[in-house]
Design an enzyme around this catalytic site. Structure first.
Site, PDB file in Angstrom:
ATOM      1  N   ASP A   1      -5.400  -6.294   6.531  1.00 55.58           N
ATOM      2  CA  ASP A   1      -6.809  -5.515   5.870  1.00 55.58           C
ATOM      3  C   ASP A   1      -7.666  -6.631   5.214  1.00 55.58           C
ATOM      4  O   ASP A   1      -9.000  -6.596   6.148  1.00 55.58           O
ATOM      5  CB  ASP A   1      -6.159  -4.884   4.491  1.00 55.58           C
ATOM      6  CG  ASP A   1      -7.256  -3.878   3.909  1.00 55.58           C
ATOM      7  OD1 ASP A   1      -8.172  -3.651   4.796  1.00 55.58           O
ATOM      8  OD2 ASP A   1      -7.093  -3.440   3.201  1.00 55.58           O
TER       9      ASP A   1
ATOM     10  N   LYS B   1       3.244 -15.013   3.216  1.00 55.45           N
ATOM     11  CA  LYS B   1       3.083 -15.583   1.733  1.00 55.45           C
ATOM     12  C   LYS B   1       4.588 -16.051   1.395  1.00 55.45           C
ATOM     13  O   LYS B   1       5.012 -16.033   0.282  1.00 55.45           O
ATOM     14  CB  LYS B   1       2.442 -15.112   0.695  1.00 55.45           C
ATOM     15  CG  LYS B   1       1.997 -15.600  -0.520  1.00 55.45           C
ATOM     16  CD  LYS B   1       0.993 -16.690  -0.348  1.00 55.45           C
ATOM     17  CE  LYS B   1       0.772 -17.379  -1.584  1.00 55.45           C
ATOM     18  NZ  LYS B   1      -0.154 -18.673  -1.332  1.00 55.45           N
TER      19      LYS B   1
ATOM     20  N   ASP C   1      -3.387 -17.734   2.580  1.00 55.35           N
ATOM     21  CA  ASP C   1      -4.514 -18.477   2.284  1.00 55.35           C
ATOM     22  C   ASP C   1      -4.957 -19.590   2.866  1.00 55.35           C
ATOM     23  O   ASP C   1      -6.166 -19.629   3.373  1.00 55.35           O
ATOM     24  CB  ASP C   1      -4.049 -19.556   0.656  1.00 55.35           C
ATOM     25  CG  ASP C   1      -2.528 -19.887   0.655  1.00 55.35           C
ATOM     26  OD1 ASP C   1      -2.064 -19.535   1.737  1.00 55.35           O
ATOM     27  OD2 ASP C   1      -2.302 -20.580  -0.387  1.00 55.35           O
TER      28      ASP C   1
ATOM     29  N   TYR D   1       0.825  -1.237  -0.068  1.00 55.19           N
ATOM     30  CA  TYR D   1       0.074  -0.046   0.104  1.00 55.19           C
ATOM     31  C   TYR D   1       0.901   1.452   0.108  1.00 55.19           C
ATOM     32  O   TYR D   1       0.381   2.499  -0.575  1.00 55.19           O
ATOM     33  CB  TYR D   1      -0.953   0.138   1.372  1.00 55.19           C
ATOM     34  CG  TYR D   1      -1.947  -0.938   1.179  1.00 55.19           C
ATOM     35  CD1 TYR D   1      -2.282  -1.912   0.099  1.00 55.19           C
ATOM     36  CD2 TYR D   1      -2.874  -1.014   2.291  1.00 55.19           C
ATOM     37  CE1 TYR D   1      -3.159  -2.593   0.203  1.00 55.19           C
ATOM     38  CE2 TYR D   1      -3.918  -2.147   2.332  1.00 55.19           C
ATOM     39  CZ  TYR D   1      -3.978  -2.932   1.057  1.00 55.19           C
ATOM     40  OH  TYR D   1      -5.006  -3.754   1.368  1.00 55.19           O
TER      41      TYR D   1
ATOM     42  N   ASP E   1     -11.095  -8.097   8.202  1.00 58.30           N
ATOM     43  CA  ASP E   1     -12.278  -7.922   7.743  1.00 58.30           C
ATOM     44  C   ASP E   1     -13.013  -9.282   7.966  1.00 58.30           C
ATOM     45  O   ASP E   1     -14.129  -9.445   8.682  1.00 58.30           O
ATOM     46  CB  ASP E   1     -12.502  -7.319   6.501  1.00 58.30           C
ATOM     47  CG  ASP E   1     -12.808  -5.796   6.564  1.00 58.30           C
ATOM     48  OD1 ASP E   1     -12.405  -5.187   7.656  1.00 58.30           O
ATOM     49  OD2 ASP E   1     -13.408  -5.305   5.754  1.00 58.30           O
TER      50      ASP E   1
END
Ligand code: NAD
Length: 356
Positions: A246, A190, A222, A135, A250
């Protein structure tokens, strides 16, 4: 103890008003000053984060934030959109650690889309790094249109990066938080595909050696996404980068069923923090007096815990919220048959009564 109160837009003003009433009821020496932010500040000053609001936030021990945004601002240039205010505050205050607890209140077990036995007693804490990662890497592309789109381009890319100090400081935050809980950290990465996250994994492992009392395990993102819905109670503290955090925070927050219940905290290295509900400004219900103020009230409890060093008062608020739920009082978003429906204001009243 100085608190900058930034209600923002939509239901922001309604829910923050209740959190402020709850804080006042504690009768602590709190100095609260309110300022405009988001769309409200844009209307009054032409900018979502005016200099005066930023200054107030910088000088405060903590910021109590409502929510910003409204669909009517969607056509504004990106730097003037209400949501930029929250990004500006994170950047200017150096808020690098985002805490999102996902707690399932026993009384609301049925509000989750998962089976009760999977989430009953759930208490996990997602810690998301907030100022690095893709980001904040360099975006690349040929932006030929002023509306932010790429007509005729063949590619666009963003660069993912993390520095050692950035990973070390968020890892320390996670291990220290785990020490106060059940002493387990899951670092999500990852590393099988991305160099940045092999580096992340190495640095978190090194920092972990300083916390021999805390168990550390690593999980690919994942798999973490899958485990969160398969067996969420296996987690205690989850620490991860900005983008994975992020998405996973959620996902985790929705395990508990209602976005109106979920607080959050974003902290810097000085312990200064911004406290806000996880939800947005809910323009669809703004002004109706039906929004759930509990996420904001619980954010105020986190503020007492993390920035103001008033653990006992934080617990008082959390116990009051539990008591109100046990009485069967519910705002519209968590209402179910057999419970009593209350307004935003009535929910605030009930929490204050329970506090006393
Ligand atoms: P939202 O979280 O505002 O609303 C999603 C749904 O949840 C809506 O149906 C809403 O009515 C409901 N809801 C949210 N909070 C509630 C509460 N406390 N009580 C009862 N119901 C509640 O998300 P959205 O609709 O996607 O976004 C609306 C605006 O909020 C947008 O402008 C968006 O950019 C902004 N937003 C701001 C923040 C922030 O300020 N940090 C975060 C997310 C979205």
């Amino acid at each position: 103890m100085k608190i900058a109160v930034l209600p923002g837009d939509g239901i922001g003003t309604e829910i923050v008003a209740q959190a402020v009433r709850v804080l006042n009821a504690l009768e602590l020496p709190l100095e609260m000053e309110t300022a405009l932010v988001g769309g409200a500040a844009y209307e009054a000053h032409g900018h979502p984060l005016p200099e005066s609001t930023l200054k107030l936030a910088q000088q405060a021990d903590a910021v109590l934030f409502g929510a910003v945004g409204d669909w009517k601002y969607d056509k504004l240039d990106r730097p003037l959109r209400p949501e930029q205010a929250i990004l500006g505050l994170r950047k200017n205050l150096g808020l690098f650690a985002n805490f999102r607890p996902a707690i399932c209140y026993e009384q609301l077990v049925d509000a989750s889309s998962l089976k009760p036995e999977l989430i009953s007693g759930l208490d996990i804490l997602i810690i998301r790094e907030l100022t690095g990662d893709i980001y904040f890497g360099q975006p690349r592309g040929r932006r030929t249109a002023t509306d932010g789109h790429f007509p005729g381009s063949e590619e666009a890319f963003d660069t993912m990066r993390y520095s050692r100090p950035e990973i070390e400081r968020i890892a320390h935050v996670a291990f220290q938080a785990a020490r106060k809980r059940s002493k387990r950290v899951t670092s999500v990465d990852k590393a099988n595909v991305l160099e940045t996250f092999q580096f992340w994994k190495d640095v978190v492992t090194e920092v972990g050696k300083e916390y021999p009392d805390v168990a550390l395990d690593h999980m690919y993102v994942d798999n973490a996404a899958m485990q969160l819905v398969k067996e969420p109670k296996r987690f205690d503290v989850v620490v991860t980068g900005n983008m994975f955090g992020d998405i996973l925070s959620d996902e985790a927050s929705m395990l508990t069923g209602s976005i109106g219940m979920l607080p959050s905290a974003s902290l810097n290295s000085k312990g200064q923090g911004l406290y806000e509900p996880s939800h947005g400004s809910a323009p669809d219900i703004a002004g109706k007096g039906i929004a759930n103020p509990l996420a904001t009230i619980l954010s105020a409890a986190m503020m007492l815990r993390f920035s103001l060093n008033h653990e006992a008062d934080a617990q008082r608020i959390e116990a009051a919220v539990q008591a109100v739920l046990a009485q069967g009082l519910r705002t519209a978003d968590i209402y179910s048959a057999g419970t009593t429906r209350v307004s935003t204001l009535e929910m605030g009243d009930a929490v204050i009564k329970a506090l006393k």
